[in-house]
Motif scaffolding. Sequence first.
Motif, PDB file in Angstrom:
ATOM      1  N   ASP A  21      10.913 111.322  72.750  1.00  0.00           N
ATOM      2  CA  ASP A  21      11.893 111.688  71.919  1.00  0.00           C
ATOM      3  C   ASP A  21      13.028 110.759  71.750  1.00  0.00           C
ATOM      4  O   ASP A  21      13.751 109.779  72.529  1.00  0.00           O
ATOM      5  CB  ASP A  21      12.731 113.025  72.797  1.00  0.00           C
ATOM      6  CG  ASP A  21      13.581 113.640  71.870  1.00  0.00           C
ATOM      7  OD1 ASP A  21      13.102 113.883  70.923  1.00  0.00           O
ATOM      8  OD2 ASP A  21      14.389 114.388  72.370  1.00  0.00           O
ATOM      9  N   GLY A  22      13.307 110.568  70.743  1.00  0.00           N
ATOM     10  CA  GLY A  22      14.361 109.634  69.869  1.00  0.00           C
ATOM     11  C   GLY A  22      13.790 108.028  69.868  1.00  0.00           C
ATOM     12  O   GLY A  22      14.689 107.374  69.297  1.00  0.00           O
ATOM     13  N   VAL A  23      12.631 108.027  70.212  1.00  0.00           N
ATOM     14  CA  VAL A  23      12.169 106.460  69.920  1.00  0.00           C
ATOM     15  C   VAL A  23      10.705 106.616  69.396  1.00  0.00           C
ATOM     16  O   VAL A  23      10.615 105.809  68.537  1.00  0.00           O
ATOM     17  CB  VAL A  23      11.819 105.954  71.531  1.00  0.00           C
ATOM     18  CG1 VAL A  23      11.257 104.563  71.510  1.00  0.00           C
ATOM     19  CG2 VAL A  23      12.966 105.803  72.547  1.00  0.00           C
ATOM     20  N   LEU A  24       9.590 107.301  69.694  1.00  0.00           N
ATOM     21  CA  LEU A  24       8.513 107.403  69.026  1.00  0.00           C
ATOM     22  C   LEU A  24       7.709 108.910  68.731  1.00  0.00           C
ATOM     23  O   LEU A  24       8.004 109.665  69.618  1.00  0.00           O
ATOM     24  CB  LEU A  24       7.526 106.842  70.326  1.00  0.00           C
ATOM     25  CG  LEU A  24       6.157 106.417  69.557  1.00  0.00           C
ATOM     26  CD1 LEU A  24       5.947 105.479  68.258  1.00  0.00           C
ATOM     27  CD2 LEU A  24       5.060 105.925  70.628  1.00  0.00           C
ATOM     28  N   HIS A  25       7.731 108.955  67.397  1.00  0.00           N
ATOM     29  CA  HIS A  25       7.361 110.146  66.933  1.00  0.00           C
ATOM     30  C   HIS A  25       6.166 110.106  65.848  1.00  0.00           C
ATOM     31  O   HIS A  25       5.860 109.006  65.219  1.00  0.00           O
ATOM     32  CB  HIS A  25       8.465 110.756  65.881  1.00  0.00           C
ATOM     33  CG  HIS A  25       9.685 111.096  66.792  1.00  0.00           C
ATOM     34  ND1 HIS A  25      10.263 112.474  66.782  1.00  0.00           N
ATOM     35  CD2 HIS A  25      10.544 110.576  67.555  1.00  0.00           C
ATOM     36  CE1 HIS A  25      11.242 112.474  67.608  1.00  0.00           C
ATOM     37  NE2 HIS A  25      11.393 111.185  67.925  1.00  0.00           N
ATOM     38  N   LEU A  26       5.156 111.126  65.832  1.00  0.00           N
ATOM     39  CA  LEU A  26       4.112 111.010  65.107  1.00  0.00           C
ATOM     40  C   LEU A  26       4.504 111.865  63.932  1.00  0.00           C
ATOM     41  O   LEU A  26       4.807 113.118  64.039  1.00  0.00           O
ATOM     42  CB  LEU A  26       2.673 111.903  65.610  1.00  0.00           C
ATOM     43  CG  LEU A  26       2.131 110.750  66.757  1.00  0.00           C
ATOM     44  CD1 LEU A  26       0.965 111.783  67.145  1.00  0.00           C
ATOM     45  CD2 LEU A  26       1.674 109.485  66.420  1.00  0.00           C
TER      46      LEU A  26
END
Length: 80
Positions: free
Chosen positions: A40-45
Amino acid sequence: MPLPNPPFWITAIAALIADQVTKYLAIAYLREAQSIPLWDGVLHLTYATNDGAAFSFFTGQVDLLKWVSFWVSGILILLG
């Protein structure tokens, strides 16, 4: 007649299959969600589409991109 350079062809076919499977999974699972946080807040698909090539080259020119890709692929196969 055996194929020349079997590791190349095995890798190429495996990459093609992996590409198609991941595209299918992205369309099936990400289109609805639009974005899934892995960290959360760093890496999203995130589901996104691009009707051009890398860096938006050929944007809106899908037919031209198909022919350029076809000819470049053919030349690379002949050289390989």
